[in-house]
Design a protein around this motif. Structure first.
Motif, PDB file in Angstrom:
ATOM      1  N   GLU A  36      -3.233   1.486  29.554  1.00 57.24           N
ATOM      2  CA  GLU A  36      -4.408   2.148  29.504  1.00 57.24           C
ATOM      3  C   GLU A  36      -4.406   3.300  30.325  1.00 57.24           C
ATOM      4  O   GLU A  36      -4.918   4.497  29.874  1.00 57.24           O
ATOM      5  N   ASP A  37      -3.806   3.398  31.730  1.00 53.40           N
ATOM      6  CA  ASP A  37      -4.137   4.480  32.610  1.00 53.40           C
ATOM      7  C   ASP A  37      -3.044   4.858  33.338  1.00 53.40           C
ATOM      8  O   ASP A  37      -2.902   5.632  34.244  1.00 53.40           O
ATOM      9  N   VAL A  38      -1.753   4.532  32.969  1.00 54.36           N
ATOM     10  CA  VAL A  38      -0.588   4.501  33.506  1.00 54.36           C
ATOM     11  C   VAL A  38       0.248   5.663  32.854  1.00 54.36           C
ATOM     12  O   VAL A  38       0.781   5.705  31.949  1.00 54.36           O
ATOM     13  N   MET A  39       0.182   6.966  33.400  1.00 54.35           N
ATOM     14  CA  MET A  39       0.773   8.187  32.746  1.00 54.35           C
ATOM     15  C   MET A  39       2.153   8.329  33.079  1.00 54.35           C
ATOM     16  O   MET A  39       2.376   8.564  34.405  1.00 54.35           O
ATOM     17  N   PHE A  40       2.994   7.995  32.312  1.00 57.26           N
ATOM     18  CA  PHE A  40       4.509   7.668  32.590  1.00 57.26           C
ATOM     19  C   PHE A  40       5.202   8.934  32.031  1.00 57.26           C
ATOM     20  O   PHE A  40       6.334   9.451  32.602  1.00 57.26           O
ATOM     21  N   ALA A  41       4.841   9.975  31.133  1.00 61.89           N
ATOM     22  CA  ALA A  41       5.217  11.086  30.707  1.00 61.89           C
ATOM     23  C   ALA A  41       4.387  12.058  30.199  1.00 61.89           C
ATOM     24  O   ALA A  41       3.202  11.693  29.933  1.00 61.89           O
ATOM     25  N   MET A  42       4.918  13.166  30.195  1.00 62.72           N
ATOM     26  CA  MET A  42       4.023  14.338  29.532  1.00 62.72           C
ATOM     27  C   MET A  42       4.758  15.165  28.609  1.00 62.72           C
ATOM     28  O   MET A  42       6.117  15.377  28.714  1.00 62.72           O
ATOM     29  N   ILE A  43       4.340  15.783  27.583  1.00 64.91           N
ATOM     30  CA  ILE A  43       4.962  17.016  26.798  1.00 64.91           C
ATOM     31  C   ILE A  43       4.230  18.118  27.236  1.00 64.91           C
ATOM     32  O   ILE A  43       2.962  18.341  27.033  1.00 64.91           O
ATOM     33  N   SER A  44       5.072  19.167  27.681  1.00 61.08           N
ATOM     34  CA  SER A  44       4.332  20.328  28.013  1.00 61.08           C
ATOM     35  C   SER A  44       4.231  21.095  26.576  1.00 61.08           C
ATOM     36  O   SER A  44       4.706  20.915  25.617  1.00 61.08           O
ATOM     37  N   SER A  45       3.508  22.231  26.862  1.00 59.84           N
ATOM     38  CA  SER A  45       3.059  23.221  25.868  1.00 59.84           C
ATOM     39  C   SER A  45       4.528  23.853  25.142  1.00 59.84           C
ATOM     40  O   SER A  45       4.439  24.316  24.180  1.00 59.84           O
ATOM     41  N   SER A  46       5.484  23.805  25.896  1.00 51.35           N
ATOM     42  CA  SER A  46       6.849  24.135  25.363  1.00 51.35           C
ATOM     43  C   SER A  46       7.623  23.274  24.951  1.00 51.35           C
ATOM     44  O   SER A  46       8.924  23.316  24.634  1.00 51.35           O
ATOM     45  N   ASP A  47       6.940  21.993  24.482  1.00 49.28           N
ATOM     46  CA  ASP A  47       7.622  20.930  23.849  1.00 49.28           C
ATOM     47  C   ASP A  47       8.675  20.107  24.574  1.00 49.28           C
ATOM     48  O   ASP A  47       9.542  19.706  24.091  1.00 49.28           O
ATOM     49  N   ILE A  49       9.814  17.124  27.167  1.00 52.77           N
ATOM     50  CA  ILE A  49       9.297  15.753  27.767  1.00 52.77           C
ATOM     51  C   ILE A  49       9.724  15.682  29.086  1.00 52.77           C
ATOM     52  O   ILE A  49      10.787  15.920  29.282  1.00 52.77           O
ATOM     53  N   TYR A  50       8.487  15.609  29.890  1.00 50.58           N
ATOM     54  CA  TYR A  50       8.873  15.280  31.512  1.00 50.58           C
ATOM     55  C   TYR A  50       8.391  13.916  31.741  1.00 50.58           C
ATOM     56  O   TYR A  50       7.443  13.421  31.257  1.00 50.58           O
ATOM     57  N   MET A  51       8.989  13.252  32.575  1.00 44.82           N
ATOM     58  CA  MET A  51       8.768  11.954  33.045  1.00 44.82           C
ATOM     59  C   MET A  51       8.148  11.759  34.296  1.00 44.82           C
ATOM     60  O   MET A  51       8.853  12.685  35.359  1.00 44.82           O
ATOM     61  N   LYS A  52       7.468  10.859  34.869  1.00 47.88           N
ATOM     62  CA  LYS A  52       6.761  10.754  35.992  1.00 47.88           C
ATOM     63  C   LYS A  52       7.963  10.277  37.005  1.00 47.88           C
ATOM     64  O   LYS A  52       8.525   9.506  36.512  1.00 47.88           O
ATOM     65  N   THR A  53       8.082  11.010  38.176  1.00 48.31           N
ATOM     66  CA  THR A  53       9.096  10.519  39.156  1.00 48.31           C
ATOM     67  C   THR A  53       8.407  10.392  40.531  1.00 48.31           C
ATOM     68  O   THR A  53       7.144  10.743  40.770  1.00 48.31           O
ATOM     69  N   GLY A 106       7.748   2.645  37.604  1.00 50.26           N
ATOM     70  CA  GLY A 106       7.141   2.398  39.005  1.00 50.26           C
ATOM     71  C   GLY A 106       6.500   3.797  39.615  1.00 50.26           C
ATOM     72  O   GLY A 106       5.430   3.534  40.076  1.00 50.26           O
ATOM     73  N   PRO A 107       6.746   4.760  39.610  1.00 48.31           N
ATOM     74  CA  PRO A 107       6.003   5.797  40.220  1.00 48.31           C
ATOM     75  C   PRO A 107       4.515   6.161  39.331  1.00 48.31           C
ATOM     76  O   PRO A 107       3.656   6.406  40.018  1.00 48.31           O
ATOM     77  N   ARG A 109       2.962   3.832  37.905  1.00 47.23           N
ATOM     78  CA  ARG A 109       1.954   2.696  38.199  1.00 47.23           C
ATOM     79  C   ARG A 109       1.509   2.985  39.498  1.00 47.23           C
ATOM     80  O   ARG A 109       0.116   2.957  39.863  1.00 47.23           O
ATOM     81  N   ALA A 110       2.324   3.216  40.588  1.00 41.43           N
ATOM     82  CA  ALA A 110       1.778   3.724  41.979  1.00 41.43           C
ATOM     83  C   ALA A 110       0.659   4.811  41.794  1.00 41.43           C
ATOM     84  O   ALA A 110      -0.382   4.626  42.545  1.00 41.43           O
ATOM     85  N   ALA A 111       0.862   5.941  40.920  1.00 38.11           N
ATOM     86  CA  ALA A 111       0.085   6.920  41.054  1.00 38.11           C
ATOM     87  C   ALA A 111      -1.344   6.458  40.415  1.00 38.11           C
ATOM     88  O   ALA A 111      -2.487   7.019  40.679  1.00 38.11           O
ATOM     89  N   ALA A 112      -1.297   5.672  39.088  1.00 35.25           N
ATOM     90  CA  ALA A 112      -2.436   5.029  38.711  1.00 35.25           C
ATOM     91  C   ALA A 112      -3.246   4.198  39.607  1.00 35.25           C
ATOM     92  O   ALA A 112      -4.432   4.146  39.551  1.00 35.25           O
ATOM     93  N   GLU A 113      -2.633   3.473  40.360  1.00 33.71           N
ATOM     94  CA  GLU A 113      -3.310   2.569  41.309  1.00 33.71           C
ATOM     95  C   GLU A 113      -4.015   3.478  42.452  1.00 33.71           C
ATOM     96  O   GLU A 113      -4.995   3.123  42.745  1.00 33.71           O
ATOM     97  N   LYS A 114      -3.442   4.363  43.008  1.00 34.33           N
ATOM     98  CA  LYS A 114      -3.848   5.354  43.971  1.00 34.33           C
ATOM     99  C   LYS A 114      -5.083   6.213  43.289  1.00 34.33           C
ATOM    100  O   LYS A 114      -5.893   6.221  43.853  1.00 34.33           O
TER     101      LYS A 114
END
Length: 131
Positions: A36-47, A49-53, A106-107, A109-114
Motif C-alpha cells: 500500500e504505502d511502501v515506496m521501494f523504487a521510482m522511475i525518473s522522468s529520464s526513465d 529506475i532508482y531504488m530506495k536505500t 528494509g529502507p 518500510r522504515a521510511a513508510a513507518e516514519k
C-alpha cells in the motif's frame, strides 16, 4: 518530461514477483509501491529506475555501479542518496531486479513507518486543537 509507458511496463514486469505494485507521482516521475504505502523504487522522468536505500545498503548499490538520483534546483545540483539507480545487471533480469528490490524493502518500510508516525502525530495534534 514524463516517464515512458514502455519503461513503466518494463519496471512493473521486472518487479512482478513482489506482488501487487501500485504507482504514484514522485518528482517528475513515478513511484512504485508495495504493501500500500511502501515506496521501494521510482522511475525518473529520464526513465532511470532508482531504488530506495539507506546508509546500511547504499554501499552495496555503489559497489554494483549504481548512481544516486539527482535534480537541479535554482541552478544547483541536488543529490538524493536515498535513491540509487538499479544496477545495470538487473535491468533485464527479473530475478536480479527482485533481489535488489528486496534489499530496498528494509529502507522503504522504515521510511513508510516514519511517514505513518508523522501523520499520526499530526492527526493527534489536530484533534487536540479541535477539542
Amino acid at each position: 518530461m514524463a516517464v515512458s509507458e514502455e519503461v513503466l511496463e518494463h519496471a512493473l514486469d521486472l518487479f512482478r514477483d513482489l506482488g501487487r505494485i501500485g504507482t504514484g507521482r514522485m518528482f517528475s516521475g513515478v513511484a512504485l509501491y508495495v504493501e500500500e504505502d511502501v515506496m521501494f523504487a521510482m522511475i525518473s522522468s529520464s526513465d532511470v529506475i532508482y531504488m530506495k536505500t539507506d546508509p546500511q545498503v547504499q554501499g552495496q548499490f555503489e559497489a554494483a555501479g549504481s548512481e544516486p538520483f539527482w535534480y537541479t534546483r535554482g541552478g544547483d545540483r541536488k543529490q538524493v542518496t536515498s535513491l540509487m539507480s538499479l544496477p545495470d545487471s538487473a535491468m533485464d533480469d527479473p530475478e536480479d531486479a527482485v533481489i535488489w528490490a528486496r534489499l530496498s524493502l528494509g529502507p522503504a518500510r522504515a521510511a513508510a513507518e516514519k511517514k505513518r508516525a508523522e501523520k499520526a502525530r499530526k492527526a493527534a495534534r489536530k484533534a487536540r486543537q479541535a477539542g
